[in-house]
Scaffold this active site. Structure first.
Site, PDB file in Angstrom:
ATOM      1  CB  SER A  29      -0.926   0.027   1.221  1.00  0.00           C
ATOM      2  OG  SER A  29      -0.167   0.019   2.415  1.00  0.00           O
ATOM      3  CG  ASP A 321      -4.623   5.321   6.626  1.00  0.00           C
ATOM      4  OD1 ASP A 321      -3.429   5.151   6.949  1.00  0.00           O
ATOM      5  OD2 ASP A 321      -5.162   4.688   5.699  1.00  0.00           O
ATOM      6  CG  HIS A 324      -1.405   3.877   4.515  1.00  0.00           C
ATOM      7  ND1 HIS A 324      -2.552   3.298   5.010  1.00  0.00           N
ATOM      8  CD2 HIS A 324      -0.684   2.881   3.945  1.00  0.00           C
ATOM      9  CE1 HIS A 324      -2.533   1.994   4.728  1.00  0.00           C
ATOM     10  NE2 HIS A 324      -1.415   1.715   4.084  1.00  0.00           N
TER      11      HIS A 324
END
Ligand SMILES: *[C@@H]1O[C@H](CO)[C@@H](O)[C@H](O)[C@H]1NC(C)=O
Ligand SMILES: *[C@@H]1O[C@H](CO)[C@@H](O)[C@H](O)[C@H]1NC(C)=O
Length: 346
Positions: A29, A321, A324
């Site tokens: 990610s 978040d 991240h």
């Protein structure tokens, strides 16, 4: 003497190439550009508030409010200011000829890691890459395609999930390996992965290191709840540093082993650590909690655009978040890596 210098210069241009024609991305990610939108998993982010600062405010499936590091790196090489996801139907092979992303949020070096959230395992990212090579040859002819394949810069970024989503969360790998053995196991996978790419024609590679993963807001929250105070998880940071040293050693070894290759280790740890320790000197106001929702533990579907706690200006936050970075952090880290490491490929 002059001949020798000219010869050396020519050899340099010959072996490294004058220019990077394409950026090719593998990983998790930290660099996924939206491949997970097209598979069945809960590890998705193609909805608001994700992407609210991306081009057109679009939630592409990147796990940030805007761009991820590989987007900035592509831009720094004079290519498109973002790298499109291979599974995104809005793009075709003529777009992918200058940049393509095979990354999948939630994945890792270890097959058992990608199983946790049913995302694309690393071996399958390589299978997609092989399919891409076929399409590229069909589209541009063998000669042009082979030149892109050998001159492109391959960027890889993964490993955090192997430790945080897999090893420390589930018991299976912990029952098989000590943490040191597990690091070594992951390094053997990284090695065979790079050798596979080399065998397929890649010559210029950047192996990405781990961030100070004990400072991700989710890990801080967990650390706090088990009574360690509001600090980073020092043990996780130590593991990240130890793993980075091993990756760095691997890169040194592979450079001598794989003739004609140029492999660099892109280590985000030191700059990321500086940002987390002294956020204000980079223009941030918060590093311990994230922008989205309470900033303590939410990510993915828990990041709700109607949550009243979500911050209005993400550029004040190091993290978007709980897992991240914000686009601003991604920009600072990628500019730094470009200046200190990747500009060698210019
Ligand atoms: C790719 O898409 C563009 C339009 O978005 C189109 O012009 C082009 O012909 C397509 N190329 C291929 C190889 O399909
Ligand atoms: C991961 O799974 C693939 C597909 O089953 C297999 O080919 C590969 O050897 C596995 N990797 C490791 C390190 O076990």
């Amino acid at each position: 003497m002059v001949f020798f210098i000219v010869f050396t210069l020519l050899m340099q241009i010959y072996t490294t190439g004058a220019k990077i024609p394409a950026i090719i991305v593998f990983g998790d990610s930290s660099v996924d550009a939206g491949n997970n939108n097209h598979i069945q998993t809960v590890a998705k982010s193609n909805f608001r508030p994700y992407g609210r600062d991306f081009f057109g405010g679009k939630a592409t499936g990147r796990f940030s409010n805007g761009r991820v590091p590989t987007d900035f790196i592509s831009e720094s090489f004079g290519l498109r200011p973002y790298v499109p996801a291979y599974l995104d139907h809005a793009y075709n092979i003529s777009d992918f000829a200058t940049g393509v992303c095979f990354a999948s949020a939630g994945t890792g070096y270890d097959n058992a890691t990608s199983d946790v959230l049913s995302v694309i395992p690393l071996w399958k990212e390589v299978e997609y890459y092989k399919e891409y090579q076929k399409k590229l040859r069909h589209h541009l002819g063998d000669q042009k395609a082979n030149s892109i394949i050998s001159q492109a810069l391959y960027l890889t970024s993964m490993g955090t999930n192997d430790f945080l989503e897999n090893y420390y969360t589930l018991s299976h790998r912990r029952s098989q390996y000590t943490i040191t053995q597990y690091q070594d196991y992951l390094v053997t996978i990284a090695e065979s992965f790079i050798k596979k790419l080399y065998g397929l024609g890649a010559r210029k590679l950047s192996l990405g290191g781990l961030p100070p993963m004990g400072c991700l807001p989710l890990e801080r929250t967990t650390s706090f709840m088990i009574g360690n105070g509001d600090t980073c998880n020092g043990a996780y940071n130590k593991v990240a540093m130890a793993f980075n040293r091993k990756l760095s050693g691997l890169v040194k070894r592979l450079n001598t082993e794989l003739s004609g290759s140029k492999i660099v280790f892109s280590n985000p740890y030191p700059i990321f650590q500086q940002i987390v320790q002294k956020p204000s000197s980079f223009g941030f106001e918060a590093a311990a909690v994230a922008c989205c929702s309470t900033g303590l533990f939410e990510m993915g579907y828990m990041c709700d655009q109607y949550n009243p706690f979500t911050c209005s200006d993400a550029s004040k936050y190091v993290f978007w978040d709980s897992f991240h970075p914000t686009e601003k952090t991604n920009r600072i880290i990628s500019r730094h890596l470009f200046k200190t490491v990747l500009s060698k490929f210019l």
